[in-house]
Design an enzyme around this catalytic site. Structure first.
Site: not given
Ligand code: UT7
Length: 322
Positions: A114, A249, A279
């Site tokens: 990225c 980005h 993204n």
């Molecule tokens: O461009 C290159 C660099 N990339 C990035 O910078 C991406 C960085 N990361 C992110 O943008 C975020 O971490 C995400 C959007 C990918 C995820 O958001 P988050 O707030 O960090 O969520 P998390 O991974 O901590 O997950 C929280 C909860 C989990 O459930 P439990 O364990 O709390 O029950 C996940 O299983 O949300 C769940 N979850 C979802 N729920 C509904 C993860 N993805 C989804 C989804 N829909 N799509």
């Protein structure tokens, strides 16, 4: 004469198909509200079967060349940033060179995930400042939809397709004020995408898709982008109040907001395309820059901070007087 590089034209291309959060919610366990609240994304563009990184790069590049009003034969360097090349080789840069019919240029690809567009811009600036090139075409082009596992809700909600381009030309007043690029190879396991045929790891051979530990990536991204802002301001002996626009980005609105807060900038001074593009990896900064130039937000003489963070990890910034 001191040589600087200056942006003389920009371009962008987005494929026609729009894929909404609602559509994704039909195939994986997620919802429009979850995606929008956690990422700021509503929809993304998906390339058609006939499209590729090189075909999208061509459209964006032609726009940038036209905006600059320059003869394409004066371009002496073509750098394409992509993680989704048409082929392993020839490079997408060479394929683009052929499509544009540019004879006397050297073309190559840059792979920095990225952060690719910032890496490409940094290399282009070094070439111009050293006198090794006069006019450089920088393109970021990505078909992320083809390396995304559409059954993985942690990644398939995030990515989109598109291409952005800019043309840099030599000048005797700044221009690109500074660029800063970094990498740290210790973080491979947090974000990677294997090429099945060449992977040594059996699991990676089977997958062949983006694998990401999103929450861990998120935390490193916020801290690292905060540091690169400080580094860029210090290198230019500049106060944050002197920056007119932030062109980040487009990975997550919460990461973008954290960087804007660090700069004490209102979100009105931040170019955000995330909502309708997701993204687009190495295309995102160039697409956002092009959009804000074309709609008149970014004006000649204004100071613009571009930044990105991606797999590797890689990260970087460019401070530009437009
Ligand atoms: O461009 C290159 C660099 N990339 C990035 O910078 C991406 C960085 N990361 C992110 O943008 C975020 O971490 C995400 C959007 C990918 C995820 O958001 P988050 O707030 O960090 O969520 P998390 O991974 O901590 O997950 C929280 C909860 C989990 O459930 P439990 O364990 O709390 O029950 C996940 O299983 O949300 C769940 N979850 C979802 N729920 C509904 C993860 N993805 C989804 C989804 N829909 N799509």
């Amino acid at each position: 004469m001191i040589r600087y590089s200056r942006v003389v034209g920009t371009g962008g291309y987005l494929p026609e198909e729009v894929r909404t959060n609602e559509q994704i919610s039909e195939t994986v366990d997620t919802s429009d509200s979850w995606i929008y609240e956690r990422t700021g994304i509503k929809s993304r563009r998906i390339a058609g079967a006939h499209e590729s990184a090189a075909s999208m790069a061509e459209i964006a590049a032609r726009q940038a060349i036209e905006a600059a009003g320059c003869d394409p034969q004066t371009i002496d360097l073509i750098i394409v940033a992509t993680g989704t090349p048409d082929l392993v080789y020839p490079s997408t840069g060479c394929l683009l060179q052929q499509r544009l019919g540019i004879k006397n240029a050297v073309a190559f690809d840059v792979q920095a995930a990225c952060s690719g567009s910032i890496f490409a811009l940094s290399i282009a600036d070094q070439y111009i400042k050293s006198g090794a090139a006069k006019t450089v075409l920088v393109v970021g082009s990505e078909i992320c939809s083809r390396i995304v596992d559409w059954t993985d809700r942690g990644t398939c909600i995030l990515f989109g397709d598109g291409a952005g381009a800019l043309l840099l030309s030599v000048t005797n007043e700044p221009g690109v004020l500074s660029t800063h690029i970094h990498s740290d190879g210790d973080f491979k396991d947090l974000l990677y995408c294997p090429l099945p045929q060449t992977s040594v790891n059996k699991n990676e051979q089977e997958a062949g898709y983006i694998s990401m530990r999103g929450n861990e990536v998120f935390k490193v991204a916020v801290n690292t982008l905060g540091r690169i802002v400080d580094e860029t301001l210090e290198a230019n002996n500049m106060d944050r109040s002197e920056i007119d626009w932030l062109v980040p980005h487009q990975a997550n609105i919460r990461i973008i907001a954290a960087t804007a807060k660090k700069l004490k900038m209102s979100m009105k001074q931040v170019v955000v395309t995330l909502e309708t593009q997701g993204n687009t990896s190495s295309a995102s900064v160039l697409l956002a820059f092009n959009e804000a130039v074309r709609d008149g937000r970014i004006k000649r003489g204004q100071v613009v901070l571009l930044e990105a963070f991606g797999a590797g990890f890689t990260w970087g910034s460019a401070l530009i007087k437009y």
